[in-house]
Write a protein that holds these residues in place. Structure first.
Motif, PDB file in Angstrom:
ATOM      1  N   MET A  90      22.551  35.864  42.025  1.00  0.00           N
ATOM      2  CA  MET A  90      21.603  35.545  41.215  1.00  0.00           C
ATOM      3  C   MET A  90      22.341  35.375  39.899  1.00  0.00           C
ATOM      4  O   MET A  90      23.572  35.572  39.471  1.00  0.00           O
ATOM      5  CB  MET A  90      20.749  36.526  40.635  1.00  0.00           C
ATOM      6  N   PRO A  97      29.869  35.140  31.707  1.00  0.00           N
ATOM      7  CA  PRO A  97      30.982  35.656  32.232  1.00  0.00           C
ATOM      8  C   PRO A  97      31.553  36.827  32.063  1.00  0.00           C
ATOM      9  O   PRO A  97      31.541  37.830  30.675  1.00  0.00           O
ATOM     10  CB  PRO A  97      32.093  34.942  31.872  1.00  0.00           C
ATOM     11  N   PHE A  98      32.863  37.710  32.896  1.00  0.00           N
ATOM     12  CA  PHE A  98      33.251  38.825  32.122  1.00  0.00           C
ATOM     13  C   PHE A  98      34.609  38.668  30.524  1.00  0.00           C
ATOM     14  O   PHE A  98      35.079  37.729  31.415  1.00  0.00           O
ATOM     15  CB  PHE A  98      33.460  39.885  33.610  1.00  0.00           C
ATOM     16  N   PHE A 108      35.602  37.969  41.341  1.00  0.00           N
ATOM     17  CA  PHE A 108      34.972  39.467  40.681  1.00  0.00           C
ATOM     18  C   PHE A 108      34.546  40.079  42.498  1.00  0.00           C
ATOM     19  O   PHE A 108      34.850  41.022  43.093  1.00  0.00           O
ATOM     20  CB  PHE A 108      34.264  39.769  39.615  1.00  0.00           C
ATOM     21  N   ARG A 161      31.196  32.585  40.233  1.00  0.00           N
ATOM     22  CA  ARG A 161      31.236  33.273  40.683  1.00  0.00           C
ATOM     23  C   ARG A 161      30.527  34.140  41.528  1.00  0.00           C
ATOM     24  O   ARG A 161      30.633  34.594  42.825  1.00  0.00           O
ATOM     25  CB  ARG A 161      31.613  34.140  39.716  1.00  0.00           C
ATOM     26  N   LEU A 162      29.147  33.577  41.857  1.00  0.00           N
ATOM     27  CA  LEU A 162      28.459  33.703  42.883  1.00  0.00           C
ATOM     28  C   LEU A 162      28.621  33.380  44.283  1.00  0.00           C
ATOM     29  O   LEU A 162      28.673  33.564  45.007  1.00  0.00           O
ATOM     30  CB  LEU A 162      26.711  33.583  42.712  1.00  0.00           C
ATOM     31  N   VAL A 165      31.319  34.923  46.469  1.00  0.00           N
ATOM     32  CA  VAL A 165      30.779  36.206  47.761  1.00  0.00           C
ATOM     33  C   VAL A 165      30.000  35.407  48.999  1.00  0.00           C
ATOM     34  O   VAL A 165      29.201  36.206  49.491  1.00  0.00           O
ATOM     35  CB  VAL A 165      30.065  37.170  47.062  1.00  0.00           C
TER      36      VAL A 165
END
Lengths: 252, 282
Positions: A90, A97-98, A108, A161-162, A165
């Motif tokens: 999502m 962002p972190f 991450f 970032r999504l 993975v």
């Protein structure tokens, strides 16, 4: 239509006693962009958050009916949420962002899967940043704190970032609402690019955006899916009077 | 116009006066302690044992005892406090049980310290048979400090934006991975600050150690956790009420050392807070 990647039937959802989704039956096709539109509070974000079970983070909710993703039931206590969310990712409304470096943000998801090898991480970060067209801008700034990027870059970073993975399905919850029109346009062209590899479901307030990018479109009102079908048809010749009223701006 | 300007001046004057009235006693106390205590401070005063029925010599055993008690309190209170706070804030469901636990924690922080002292006496000293010892005293102080640490930790955890957790979960992280990788790193400064403040309060307490560890006079340093120890707060009480003809210099010197110790802890805590606030970007 091919075998749908998401299929809901008789889906009902309650926040406490509030009936937020009413008998939703929906089929989402593979490698398409499906958009959900409707006025505020119609349940479109709630529906989106069913698909990766984010609503579970809220206390006092109940869900009934069935949601199949790739043919597997995702409702019920026996479902491994960590596993589900590896397949169904999502992107959120506000870029989030972190407070870490660009590199660590993208890495991450792999790190929490136990990936420690530096070269694997580096390769994945480069590849993910490239696929959101951010690599050329940031290749010398991978150690920069992600919160120093522009909002558009931050949102691209969140998508990277999504993607790092490798989920099958990308859920996007009004991901352009914090961006200006130019940035929105760029993110939309990115969506069209990503559609080749991923199935995307977007929620948007912006009807033009739904018309521009989506292949299929669902109109929701007060928790019900009023009409669902080919985007062109929804926007030119809707079957339901309420859909017509909404897309022509008579309410909402 | 004139009226509103006049009111503005009056308001300013009243607020300033109130602030001065609040600060003045604190400043006065500190000044008196400094003026009377500074002449007593010396290497010998800090690092030698009391002599002449505690009218002379130094305060080394009390200093060491208080240090041991702080360390012991930290060892028990910090892990349990932080873990309990993580459980309550990140794992526990909102139900009657957690609300009861929360209420209990709030009430615990309001319990008078003498009650902790008596509780420690009956549980650790007598029932568990630790005797009056550093172990019993540390455990008593730790129980008293737990509510402070739990509350501070929960506040620090709650201050981490919800969106960080959502993203982490949405990327397939487990709850513990989210806590460990996202929530804790961003909550550590707040946790540290609250923890140090809790420990500094424990360092200055007299009532909880009165029956559980504090010795009137010990000519040597404790050698195990089952030994009694002298401690600064109790030593001050003894010097000012139990021993006749102690010089003012020695009394104030001891007070200055205790206040200075707590002051340093508090400064460290606020330094940590401001350092991380500057670095914080969200």
């Amino acid at each position: 239509m091919d075998k749908p990647i998401i299929e809901t039937s008789k889906l009902n959802f309650y926040y406490g006693s509030f009936h937020a989704l009413i008998d939703v039956n929906l089929k989402v096709g593979r490698n398409k962009i499906t958009s959900l539109i409707g006025p505020s509070g119609c349940g479109k974000s709630t529906l989106l958050r069913i698909f990766n079970r984010m609503n579970d983070l809220i206390d006092g909710t109940t869900t009934s009916g069935s949601v199949l993703i790739e043919g597997r039931e995702i409702l019920g206590p026996q479902v491994d949420l960590v596993d589900l969310r590896k397949h169904v990712g999502m992107v959120f409304q506000r870029p989030n962002p972190f407070p870490l470096s660009v590199f660590e943000n993208v890495a991450f998801g792999l790190r929490i899967r136990g990936e420690r090898r530096k070269n694997v991480l580096e390769e994945a970060v480069c590849k993910s940043l490239s696929s959101v067209l951010l690599f050329d801008d940031l290749k010398d700034k991978l150690s920069l704190n992600a919160l120093q990027l522009t909002l558009e870059q931050q949102q691209r970073l969140c998508i990277a970032r999504l993607i790092a993975v490798t989920p099958d399905l990308l859920l996007m919850d009004e991901i352009c609402s914090a961006l200006d029109p130019m940035a929105t346009m760029k993110i939309e062209s990115l969506m069209l690019e990503l559609k080749k590899q991923y199935t995307i479901v977007i929620v948007t307030h912006n009807m033009q955006q739904a018309a521009r990018v989506s292949d299929e479109c669902g109109f929701m009102l007060l928790g019900e899916l009023i009409e669902f079908g080919d985007t062109k048809k929804i926007f030119t010749a809707p079957d339901d009077q309420r859909t017509d009223d909404y897309i022509t701006g008579r309410f909402g | 116009m004139i009226d509103s300007k006049l009111k503005e001046k009056a308001a300013f004057a009243i607020l300033l006066a109130a602030t001065i009235i609040v600060i003045a006693p604190v400043a006065l106390i500190l000044a008196i302690i400094l003026i009377n205590g500074l002449p007593a401070l010396s290497f010998e005063f800090l690092f030698s044992i009391p002599r002449d029925g505690m009218r002379g010599g130094g305060i080394f055993p009390a200093l060491v005892g208080t240090f041991y008690l702080i360390v012991g309190t930290a060892l028990f209170a910090i892990p349990f406090g932080i873990l309990a706070a993580i459980y309550l804030n990140e794992y526990a469901q909102r139900n009657r049980l957690t609300r009861a636990i929360e209420l209990a924690i709030i009430n615990l922080s309001g319990v008078p310290s003498i009650v902790y002292g008596l509780f420690g006496l009956s549980l650790f000293v007598e029932f568990l048979g630790f005797g009056a010892s550093i172990l019993a005293g540390s455990l008593t102080l730790a129980i008293m400090t737990l509510p402070v640490i739990i509350t501070a930790t929960r506040e620090a955890l709650s201050a981490v934006p919800r969106s960080f957790r959502e993203v982490s979960f949405s990327l397939g992280a487990s709850r513990w991975q989210t806590v460990r990788g996202v929530v804790l790193p961003n909550a550590i400064p707040g946790i540290l600050t609250g923890t140090i403040l809790g420990l500094s309060r424990a360092a200055g307490e007299t009532a909880p150690i009165l029956f559980t560890v504090a010795a009137f006079y010990l000519p040597k340093l404790p050698t195990s956790v089952y030994d009694q120890a002298m401690a600064l707060p109790y030593h001050i009480y003894v010097l000012s009420t139990q021993v006749p003809n102690v010089s003012v210099k020695v009394q104030y010197g001891t007070v200055l050392v205790l206040v200075g110790m707590i002051f340093i802890l508090n400064i460290v805590a606020s330094y940590i807070r401001s350092y991380f606030r500057k670095k914080k970007t969200w």
